[in-house]
Design a protein around this motif. Structure first.
Motif, PDB file in Angstrom:
ATOM      1  N   ALA A  80      35.416  44.075  36.872  1.00  0.00           N
ATOM      2  CA  ALA A  80      35.545  44.636  38.216  1.00  0.00           C
ATOM      3  C   ALA A  80      37.010  44.800  38.603  1.00  0.00           C
ATOM      4  N   ALA A  81      37.411  46.041  38.867  1.00  0.00           N
ATOM      5  CA  ALA A  81      38.803  46.310  39.233  1.00  0.00           C
ATOM      6  C   ALA A  81      38.947  47.746  39.693  1.00  0.00           C
ATOM      7  N   GLU A  82      39.892  47.959  40.593  1.00  0.00           N
ATOM      8  CA  GLU A  82      40.402  49.301  40.839  1.00  0.00           C
ATOM      9  C   GLU A  82      41.366  49.597  39.686  1.00  0.00           C
ATOM     10  N   ASN A  99      41.678  43.631  43.092  1.00  0.00           N
ATOM     11  CA  ASN A  99      42.204  43.057  41.857  1.00  0.00           C
ATOM     12  C   ASN A  99      42.841  41.687  42.051  1.00  0.00           C
ATOM     13  N   VAL A 100      43.387  41.437  43.230  1.00  0.00           N
ATOM     14  CA  VAL A 100      44.037  40.146  43.477  1.00  0.00           C
ATOM     15  C   VAL A 100      43.119  39.237  44.293  1.00  0.00           C
ATOM     16  N   VAL A 101      42.803  39.643  45.524  1.00  0.00           N
ATOM     17  CA  VAL A 101      41.963  38.798  46.383  1.00  0.00           C
ATOM     18  C   VAL A 101      40.567  38.659  45.788  1.00  0.00           C
ATOM     19  N   SER A 131      41.705  42.848  31.136  1.00  0.00           N
ATOM     20  CA  SER A 131      42.910  43.391  31.774  1.00  0.00           C
ATOM     21  C   SER A 131      43.468  44.539  30.940  1.00  0.00           C
ATOM     22  N   THR A 132      44.724  44.885  31.188  1.00  0.00           N
ATOM     23  CA  THR A 132      45.313  46.116  30.678  1.00  0.00           C
ATOM     24  C   THR A 132      46.677  45.872  30.038  1.00  0.00           C
ATOM     25  N   LYS A 162      46.957  43.991  38.587  1.00  0.00           N
ATOM     26  CA  LYS A 162      46.314  43.418  37.412  1.00  0.00           C
ATOM     27  C   LYS A 162      47.129  42.252  36.850  1.00  0.00           C
ATOM     28  N   ALA A 163      48.457  42.384  36.881  1.00  0.00           N
ATOM     29  CA  ALA A 163      49.296  41.275  36.438  1.00  0.00           C
ATOM     30  C   ALA A 163      49.036  40.036  37.295  1.00  0.00           C
TER      31      ALA A 163
END
Length: 354
Positions: A80-82, A99-101, A131-132, A162-163
């Motif tokens: 799950a991510a933008e 991606n963070v919260v 991740s990327t 993402k980092a």
């Protein structure tokens, strides 16, 4: 069973389909169904009792907690991510939120659940975070490919978010002992790819007789990974990866964007020639480069091959041909996702060129 988050998106849906094609272990699929989530991709599983779909947000800690307690999965795989750099430039807030919260709330719900497990169940449980390679920044032409020890130097709101999520996953392992695994992949391509990304956008624009927009001079280099190879790598890391470790997943296929588009045009010339007999390459149009566009990504995937025995099955040439053929054969799926809000996004991003 396992819990997959973001399992209606491009990579997540391919993972769910491939997982149930080769395993009988059920999947709980949690997806928010934003613009890039598409249940039509999973239509073949509509009557499959091994697939349980729940619409929801990884940031909804109460929902995630209830699912964990109800289904008691042995593993969580987080897709799950933008994920679109261009969208992150126009609207970074959604990327921070998801991606963070969202990752923070997911980790907290999983940590609470993990604490309720028996010692044996805790030992076998895994949280795999997908991740990327973009977290590593950009490479010069002569630089060695990214390895797992490269420092993080993200250059876009997307890669920065993402980092941050990667750092949270690492911290929850080192601080709380949560058994985590992280994979950092190169550019994926293949079936069911939402056509805001280069390869599906070019395929669909080409056969629609539209311009094929290429940023800048088209010499940005990416390492291309066929999505089903990526899914196989994730299964292998989940099966045998060492807790707390990061594994880079790449296709060993560095290609300039212009060369990728040229290859697609050549395949289309063969599989579905233009009615006027002219080459699709005539539709290539160069547009203004996006802000902060990273010049080169490349992945060193030797750790994954040497330690876990994985390597990609597809070359770029075999994978891209399969991808073009899939889009030509699945026009109903592409037409369903290229309407409404998606069309408005393309118009905003590329203007009349698209």
């Amino acid at each position: 069973m396992i819990l997959v988050t973001g399992g209606a998106g491009f990579i997540g849906a391919n993972f769910v389909l491939d997982w149930l094609a080769c395993k009988d272990e059920p999947v709980i699929n949690l997806d928010k169904l934003t613009y890039a989530g598409n249940l039509q991709t999973l239509s073949s599983l509509e009557r499959d009792p091994r697939h349980h779909f729940i619409r929801g947000d990884i940031g909804d800690r109460d929902l995630v907690a209830s699912l964990l307690l109800e289904y008691r999965p042995r593993a969580v795989v987080n897709f799950a991510a933008e994920s679109h750099v261009d969208r992150s430039i126009h609207g970074p807030g959604d990327f921070i939120q998801t991606n963070v919260v969202g990752t923070f709330n997911l980790l907290e719900a999983i940590r609470d659940y993990w604490a309720t497990l028996s010692e044996e169940e805790q030992s076998s449980f895994r949280f795999l975070h997908v991740s990327t390679d973009e977290v590593y920044g950009t490479l010069a032409a002569t630089d060695a490919p990214f390895s797992e020890t490269n420092r993080y130097e993200p250059n876009s709101p997307y890669s920065a978010s993402k980092a941050a999520s990667d750092h949270l996953v690492r911290a929850w392992h080192h601080t709380y002992g949560l058994p985590v695994l992280t994979t950092n992949c190169s550019n994926n391509y293949g079936p069911y790819h939402f056509p805001e990304k280069l390869i599906p956008l070019v395929i669909l624009n080409a056969i629609a007789g539209k311009a094929l927009p290429i940023y800048g001079d088209g010499q940005q280099i990416r390492d291309w990974l066929y999505v089903k190879d990526h899914c196989a790598a994730i299964r292998r890391v989940l099966e045998a990866g060492k807790v707390g470790e990061t594994y880079n997943v790449g296709g060993w296929n560095e290609k300039a964007n212009l060369d990728v588009v040229g290859t697609i045009c050549s395949i289309l010339n063969e599989l579905q020639p233009r009615s006027d007999g002219k080459p699709y390459a005539e539709q290539i149009t160069f547009v203004a480069d996006r802000p902060g566009h990273d010049r080169r990504y490349a992945i060193d995937a030797r750790k994954l091959e040497q330690e876990l025995g994985w390597k990609p099955a597809e070359t770029f040439e075999t994978g891209i041909r399969k991808t073009v053929a899939w889009y030509l054969a699945n026009r109903e799926w592409t037409e369903a996702v290229t309407s409404g809000s998606y069309r408005q996004w393309i118009d905003r991003q590329y203007g009349d060129e698209a």
